[in-house]
Design a protein around this motif. Structure first.
Motif, PDB file in Angstrom:
ATOM      1  N   ARG A   1      48.430 -50.771 -27.337  1.00  0.00           N
ATOM      2  CA  ARG A   1      47.181 -50.151 -26.867  1.00  0.00           C
ATOM      3  C   ARG A   1      46.985 -50.364 -25.370  1.00  0.00           C
ATOM      4  O   ARG A   1      46.483 -49.471 -24.668  1.00  0.00           O
TER       5      ARG A   1
ATOM      6  N   ASP B   1      46.519 -41.488 -25.641  1.00  0.00           N
ATOM      7  CA  ASP B   1      45.616 -41.904 -26.712  1.00  0.00           C
ATOM      8  C   ASP B   1      46.135 -43.189 -27.373  1.00  0.00           C
ATOM      9  O   ASP B   1      47.245 -43.204 -27.908  1.00  0.00           O
ATOM     10  N   SER B   2      45.342 -44.255 -27.337  1.00  0.00           N
ATOM     11  CA  SER B   2      45.804 -45.547 -27.843  1.00  0.00           C
ATOM     12  C   SER B   2      45.973 -45.553 -29.356  1.00  0.00           C
ATOM     13  O   SER B   2      46.902 -46.189 -29.883  1.00  0.00           O
ATOM     14  N   ASP B   3      45.100 -44.855 -30.087  1.00  0.00           N
ATOM     15  CA  ASP B   3      45.221 -44.809 -31.541  1.00  0.00           C
ATOM     16  C   ASP B   3      46.494 -44.069 -31.955  1.00  0.00           C
ATOM     17  O   ASP B   3      47.214 -44.507 -32.862  1.00  0.00           O
ATOM     18  N   GLU B   4      46.770 -42.961 -31.292  1.00  0.00           N
ATOM     19  CA  GLU B   4      47.964 -42.193 -31.625  1.00  0.00           C
ATOM     20  C   GLU B   4      49.240 -42.983 -31.318  1.00  0.00           C
ATOM     21  O   GLU B   4      50.184 -42.999 -32.118  1.00  0.00           O
TER      22      GLU B   4
ATOM     23  N   ALA C   1      49.659 -45.847 -33.870  1.00  0.00           N
ATOM     24  CA  ALA C   1      50.093 -45.349 -35.176  1.00  0.00           C
ATOM     25  C   ALA C   1      51.571 -44.959 -35.148  1.00  0.00           C
ATOM     26  O   ALA C   1      52.333 -45.281 -36.077  1.00  0.00           O
TER      27      ALA C   1
END
Length: 229
Positions: free
Chosen positions: A89, A98-101, A104
């Motif tokens: 992240r 995008d840190s979430d993408e 994941a």
């Protein structure tokens, strides 16, 4: 495009000066996968670090007209006290993705299981390399800097890594360090050879490999005993 303008870099090793790069003026083409060849200790990793901006040259400057990855395979990309997820992240924020993408993608690709949420200091070298490769390939760069990492892990992970790397090379360039000539022939279209501080570009990959093999067949050059000034 990556252009070197009067680049020099050297280190003192056991009281003697080792010249890694010596007054380099050269432009590398963009959008190509280049094999970076040379003896162990020739300075290939140092050169990648300078291209990435992690190491400053002694003289000169490096100019690029595109985005460049951090060196894939370099453990120094991560903070040892942060988890794999936290490191991922943080890197996402640095590169504006995008840190979430990215988290994941990396968690799925690296296959670290519970270790993805544990501090990196508890990782084996192979686990660090898997995390590093996943994070880097999860971000779209114009040029990827890759140091032997496509050979990490078991056969299944190596196959996935090579397939993903080949997919990225459809739209990006790379500078690849590898001792595996099968990988070099598979991924690279041209080559650069680093020898005694000089970098030579070959648009014909076979010529680069021939030069590298000629270097490997001769005795190593003595360490430069200059003061390093």
């Amino acid at each position: 495009m990556i252009r070197f303008e009067n680049i020099s870099k050297g280190y003192m090793i056991r009281g003697r000066w080792h010249q890694v790069i010596d007054r380099l003026d050269l432009e590398l083409p963009g959008g190509q996968s280049l094999a970076l060849l040379g003896r162990n200790g020739a300075g290939k990793s140092t050169l990648l670090q300078m291209i990435a901006g992690n190491v400053r040259p002694s003289t000169g400057r490096i100019i690029s007209d595109g985005t460049i990855s951090f060196p894939v395979g370099y453990a120094g990309s991560f903070h040892q006290d942060l988890t794999g997820a936290q490191n991922t992240r943080f890197i996402a924020r640095v590169y504006g993705v995008d840190s979430d993408e990215l988290a994941a993608f990396t968690e799925d690709f690296a296959g670290l299981g519970k270790y993805f949420h544990m501090p990196v200091r508890y990782y084996s070298s192979g686990m660090v390399a898997r995390l590093n490769f996943g994070v880097s390939m999860g971000i779209r760069f114009d040029t990827y800097l890759v140091d032997e990492v496509t050979s990490v892990g078991d056969a299944a992970f190596r196959a996935r890594s090579q397939a993903l790397f080949q997919d990225r090379m459809a739209q990006s360039g790379a500078i690849l360090v590898s001792h595996n000539f099968s990988d070099i022939w598979r991924f690279c279209s041209a080559g650069v050879v680093l020898d005694q501080g000089r970098l030579t570009l070959y648009h014909n990959l076979a010529e680069a490999i021939a030069h590298h093999k000629e270097i490997m067949a001769r005795p190593p050059a003595p360490v430069d005993e200059r003061s390093g000034a």
